[in-house]
Design a protein around this motif. Structure first.
Motif, PDB file in Angstrom:
ATOM      1  N   GLY A 282       0.825  -1.186   0.000  1.00 41.19           N
ATOM      2  CA  GLY A 282       0.000   0.000   0.000  1.00 41.19           C
ATOM      3  C   GLY A 282       0.868   1.249   0.000  1.00 41.19           C
ATOM      4  N   PRO A 283       0.413   2.327  -0.619  1.00 47.41           N
ATOM      5  CA  PRO A 283       1.222   3.549  -0.675  1.00 47.41           C
ATOM      6  C   PRO A 283       1.433   4.188   0.688  1.00 47.41           C
ATOM      7  N   ALA A 284       0.479   4.005   1.602  1.00 43.60           N
ATOM      8  CA  ALA A 284       0.600   4.602   2.940  1.00 43.60           C
ATOM      9  C   ALA A 284      -0.206   3.791   3.940  1.00 43.60           C
ATOM     10  N   GLY A 285       0.060   2.483   3.980  1.00 42.53           N
ATOM     11  CA  GLY A 285      -0.687   1.617   4.885  1.00 42.53           C
ATOM     12  C   GLY A 285      -0.839   0.233   4.290  1.00 42.53           C
ATOM     13  N   PRO A 286      -1.891  -0.506   4.687  1.00 38.94           N
ATOM     14  CA  PRO A 286      -2.081  -1.877   4.199  1.00 38.94           C
ATOM     15  C   PRO A 286      -2.124  -1.954   2.690  1.00 38.94           C
ATOM     16  N   GLY A 287      -1.588  -3.052   2.152  1.00 37.90           N
ATOM     17  CA  GLY A 287      -1.535  -3.244   0.709  1.00 37.90           C
ATOM     18  C   GLY A 287      -2.466  -4.342   0.254  1.00 37.90           C
ATOM     19  N   ASP A 288      -2.110  -5.010  -0.841  1.00 45.10           N
ATOM     20  CA  ASP A 288      -2.900  -6.143  -1.324  1.00 45.10           C
ATOM     21  C   ASP A 288      -2.970  -7.207  -0.237  1.00 45.10           C
ATOM     22  N   GLU A 289      -4.055  -7.984  -0.246  1.00 42.85           N
ATOM     23  CA  GLU A 289      -4.291  -8.889   0.889  1.00 42.85           C
ATOM     24  C   GLU A 289      -5.000 -10.153   0.432  1.00 42.85           C
ATOM     25  N   ILE A 290      -4.724 -11.252   1.134  1.00 43.74           N
ATOM     26  CA  ILE A 290      -5.426 -12.510   0.899  1.00 43.74           C
ATOM     27  C   ILE A 290      -5.814 -13.139   2.236  1.00 43.74           C
ATOM     28  N   ILE A 291      -6.852 -13.963   2.194  1.00 46.03           N
ATOM     29  CA  ILE A 291      -7.191 -14.885   3.279  1.00 46.03           C
ATOM     30  C   ILE A 291      -6.974 -16.281   2.715  1.00 46.03           C
ATOM     31  N   PHE A 292      -6.299 -17.140   3.473  1.00 43.80           N
ATOM     32  CA  PHE A 292      -6.006 -18.464   2.940  1.00 43.80           C
ATOM     33  C   PHE A 292      -5.907 -19.492   4.049  1.00 43.80           C
ATOM     34  N   SER A 293      -5.992 -20.749   3.650  1.00 44.84           N
ATOM     35  CA  SER A 293      -5.668 -21.851   4.560  1.00 44.84           C
ATOM     36  C   SER A 293      -4.694 -22.782   3.855  1.00 44.84           C
ATOM     37  N   ILE A 294      -4.142 -23.707   4.614  1.00 42.46           N
ATOM     38  CA  ILE A 294      -3.201 -24.671   4.050  1.00 42.46           C
ATOM     39  C   ILE A 294      -3.679 -26.088   4.360  1.00 42.46           C
ATOM     40  N   ARG A 295      -3.067 -27.033   3.687  1.00 43.71           N
ATOM     41  CA  ARG A 295      -3.406 -28.438   3.942  1.00 43.71           C
ATOM     42  C   ARG A 295      -2.935 -28.855   5.334  1.00 43.71           C
ATOM     43  N   GLN A 296      -3.679 -29.741   5.919  1.00 45.35           N
ATOM     44  CA  GLN A 296      -3.372 -30.259   7.265  1.00 45.35           C
ATOM     45  C   GLN A 296      -1.987 -30.917   7.312  1.00 45.35           C
ATOM     46  N   ILE A 297      -1.240 -30.630   8.398  1.00 48.31           N
ATOM     47  CA  ILE A 297       0.097 -31.200   8.577  1.00 48.31           C
ATOM     48  C   ILE A 297       0.197 -31.825   9.960  1.00 48.31           C
ATOM     49  N   PRO A 298       0.079 -33.157  10.069  1.00 48.63           N
ATOM     50  CA  PRO A 298       0.291 -33.796  11.379  1.00 48.63           C
ATOM     51  C   PRO A 298       1.769 -33.732  11.755  1.00 48.63           C
ATOM     52  N   HIS A 299       2.052 -33.667  13.059  1.00 49.36           N
ATOM     53  CA  HIS A 299       3.433 -33.533  13.508  1.00 49.36           C
ATOM     54  C   HIS A 299       3.534 -34.114  14.922  1.00 49.36           C
ATOM     55  N   PRO A 300       4.318 -35.190  15.100  1.00 49.18           N
ATOM     56  CA  PRO A 300       4.403 -35.828  16.422  1.00 49.18           C
ATOM     57  C   PRO A 300       5.079 -34.961  17.471  1.00 49.18           C
ATOM     58  N   GLY A 301       5.777 -33.903  17.062  1.00 45.63           N
ATOM     59  CA  GLY A 301       6.461 -33.045  18.020  1.00 45.63           C
ATOM     60  C   GLY A 301       5.556 -32.072  18.750  1.00 45.63           C
ATOM     61  N   TYR A 302       4.292 -31.994  18.364  1.00 48.92           N
ATOM     62  CA  TYR A 302       3.349 -31.079  19.003  1.00 48.92           C
ATOM     63  C   TYR A 302       2.372 -31.863  19.878  1.00 48.92           C
ATOM     64  N   PRO A 303       2.032 -31.344  21.057  1.00 51.52           N
ATOM     65  CA  PRO A 303       1.100 -32.055  21.954  1.00 51.52           C
ATOM     66  C   PRO A 303      -0.227 -32.392  21.283  1.00 51.52           C
ATOM     67  N   SER A 304      -0.684 -31.520  20.403  1.00 46.03           N
ATOM     68  CA  SER A 304      -1.953 -31.769  19.709  1.00 46.03           C
ATOM     69  C   SER A 304      -1.834 -32.846  18.644  1.00 46.03           C
ATOM     70  N   GLY A 305      -0.597 -33.124  18.206  1.00 46.14           N
ATOM     71  CA  GLY A 305      -0.370 -34.043  17.100  1.00 46.14           C
ATOM     72  C   GLY A 305      -0.345 -33.357  15.756  1.00 46.14           C
ATOM     73  N   PHE A 306      -0.518 -32.017  15.727  1.00 48.77           N
ATOM     74  CA  PHE A 306      -0.569 -31.273  14.474  1.00 48.77           C
ATOM     75  C   PHE A 306       0.352 -30.068  14.507  1.00 48.77           C
ATOM     76  N   TYR A 307       1.090 -29.867  13.414  1.00 48.38           N
ATOM     77  CA  TYR A 307       1.712 -28.565  13.191  1.00 48.38           C
ATOM     78  C   TYR A 307       0.639 -27.591  12.725  1.00 48.38           C
ATOM     79  N   ALA A 308      -0.174 -28.030  11.763  1.00 50.19           N
ATOM     80  CA  ALA A 308      -1.299 -27.236  11.264  1.00 50.19           C
ATOM     81  C   ALA A 308      -2.509 -28.147  11.123  1.00 50.19           C
ATOM     82  N   THR A 309      -3.660 -27.684  11.592  1.00 50.37           N
ATOM     83  CA  THR A 309      -4.881 -28.481  11.467  1.00 50.37           C
ATOM     84  C   THR A 309      -5.444 -28.402  10.053  1.00 50.37           C
ATOM     85  N   GLY A 310      -5.023 -27.391   9.287  1.00 47.00           N
ATOM     86  CA  GLY A 310      -5.615 -27.135   7.980  1.00 47.00           C
ATOM     87  C   GLY A 310      -6.863 -26.281   8.048  1.00 47.00           C
ATOM     88  N   SER A 311      -7.344 -25.986   9.262  1.00 48.64           N
ATOM     89  CA  SER A 311      -8.530 -25.145   9.436  1.00 48.64           C
ATOM     90  C   SER A 311      -8.196 -23.798  10.047  1.00 48.64           C
TER      91      SER A 311
END
Length: 388
Positions: A282-311
């Motif tokens: 942006g010329p003087a503040g916020p610029g172009d913008e997106i809202i997005f999600s990513i695919r679910q990523i399970p990860h045994p190193g996290y207590p929940s079992g997920f790095y990302a839930t995908g949601s």
């Protein structure tokens, strides 16, 4: 935007659906007409039939022209749907990218100026979303097992009933007084495509022109890492590289992940500045913008079992730090996803994975030219009445 006639023949498509359902030579229901091209806002949610210019892609991508069904594979094919089961093929991105010719499947769609984007962030618009047909269950022993979500039928979650993988669900915005996390089923399988019914809606775009025109001028291919691009322009150029998306995700979820696993799979866009095919500050503040999600990523190193839930729903701005979307009276962060979309039983955690996102209102608004015609017609009727 093109003018869209108000839906008047959806019942015909419905009748065709019933008649053909009993016929061994099944065929796709022809596209009829959809609703208005612009969203209007209020406390209730619009019927899918009244929303103009609806498009989706299937996982795996298919053509609507398969006759008889089942689904016929056609990578990068986008399908228009009328909300009454009728469909027709619109754009196919195959061959549009000079520097990347692989025929991968689509896994996100958007328009550069998605309608209701700002209103979604203001809680005046309602969020529409789908779930992936696969998700991970973390067992009591800590292992991750791939599970399958039914394509249709109501799914019970801790926050309410939602649709299956071949359907679209909603969450109401709270601006008009809706309770937080008010969710439900928005579009059923047979409303999206009566024949053959979709198994997995993995991208959706609404509020566009009617076929043969289309407006999904941004898309993502599955997976991002192959090409190094997370979001493509319909012109064939890169809008956002994978490294930008990966960096945004890791700024909120942490760096303890292989960036190659990060794969954008749902998208809305608000390109406010400069060239619509370019990501601009942006010329003087916020610029172009997106809202997005990513695919679910399970990860045994996290207590929940997920790095990302995908949601998780991320808000990435060209000129500001990445945040989580606030909608439905809460942040769409990892903590919310773990609590709201856990359908596990017997000490297992099973988290549903958001697969597509869009925004709608309470009603559709016709194009200004159509409104003027209606007003003019009403005026003529009034004059005629006075003459009598």
């Amino acid at each position: 935007m093109m003018n869209c006639a108000k839906a008047t023949c959806w019942t015909l498509a419905g009748c065709l659906s019933v008649l053909l359902a009993g016929n061994s030579a099944l065929a796709t229901i022809p596209y009829g007409t959809a609703g208005g091209p612009f969203p209007g806002f209020g406390p209730d949610i619009i019927d899918p039939k009244a929303v103009g210019g609806k498009e989706y892609s299937h996982d795996f991508d298919t053509t609507s022209m398969g006759a008889p069904p089942p689904l016929v594979a056609d990578p990068q094919q986008v399908i228009a749907w009328d909300g009454s089961g009728g469909v027709v093929d619109v754009v196919d991105y195959t061959g549009t990218r000079l520097n990347w010719t692989a025929d991968q499947d689509i896994d996100a769609l958007a328009n550069s100026g998605d309608f209701a984007y700002r209103e979604l962030k203001e809680e005046r618009a309602h969020l529409v979303f789908s779930f992936d047909d696969t998700y991970h269950t973390i067992t009591a022993a800590g292992g991750a097992v791939v599970s399958t979500l039914p394509s249709d039928g109501l799914i019970t979650t801790p926050v309410g009933m939602v649709g299956g993988a071949g359907e679209l669900s909603y969450e109401l915005g709270t601006f008009y007084g809706a309770l937080p996390s008010t969710v439900g089923l928005w579009a059923e399988q047979e409303e999206i495509n009566a024949m053959p019914r979709p198994d997995d809606i993995d991208a959706v775009e609404v509020w566009g022109p009617e076929p043969p025109l289309w407006d999904a001028d941004k898309y993502s291919l599955d997976p991002d890492i192959f090409s190094g691009t997370s979001i493509w322009n319909a012109s064939g150029s890169t809008y956002l590289p994978h490294g930008v998306i990966a960096g945004a995700v890791m700024s909120l979820l942490g760096t303890d992940v292989d960036p190659d696993q990060i794969n954008l799979d749902a998208l809305m866009v608000q390109d406010r500045f400069g060239d619509r095919d370019r990501w601009d500050d942006g010329p003087a503040g916020p610029g172009d913008e997106i809202i997005f999600s990513i695919r679910q990523i399970p990860h045994p190193g996290y207590p929940s079992g997920f790095y990302a839930t995908g949601s998780e729903l991320f808000v990435l701005n060209a000129s500001a730090p990445t945040t989580f979307l606030k909608h439905g009276g809460h942040l769409w962060d990892k903590m919310y996803a773990l609590s709201a979309f856990d359908i596990g039983v017997d000490n297992q955690r099973a988290i549903l994975d958001i697969n597509a996102i869009e925004a709608v209102g309470e009603f559709a608004v016709p194009e200004p030219s159509s409104v003027l015609l209606v007003i003019a017609g009403a005026g003529l009727l009034a004059v005629a009445s006075r003459r009598r």
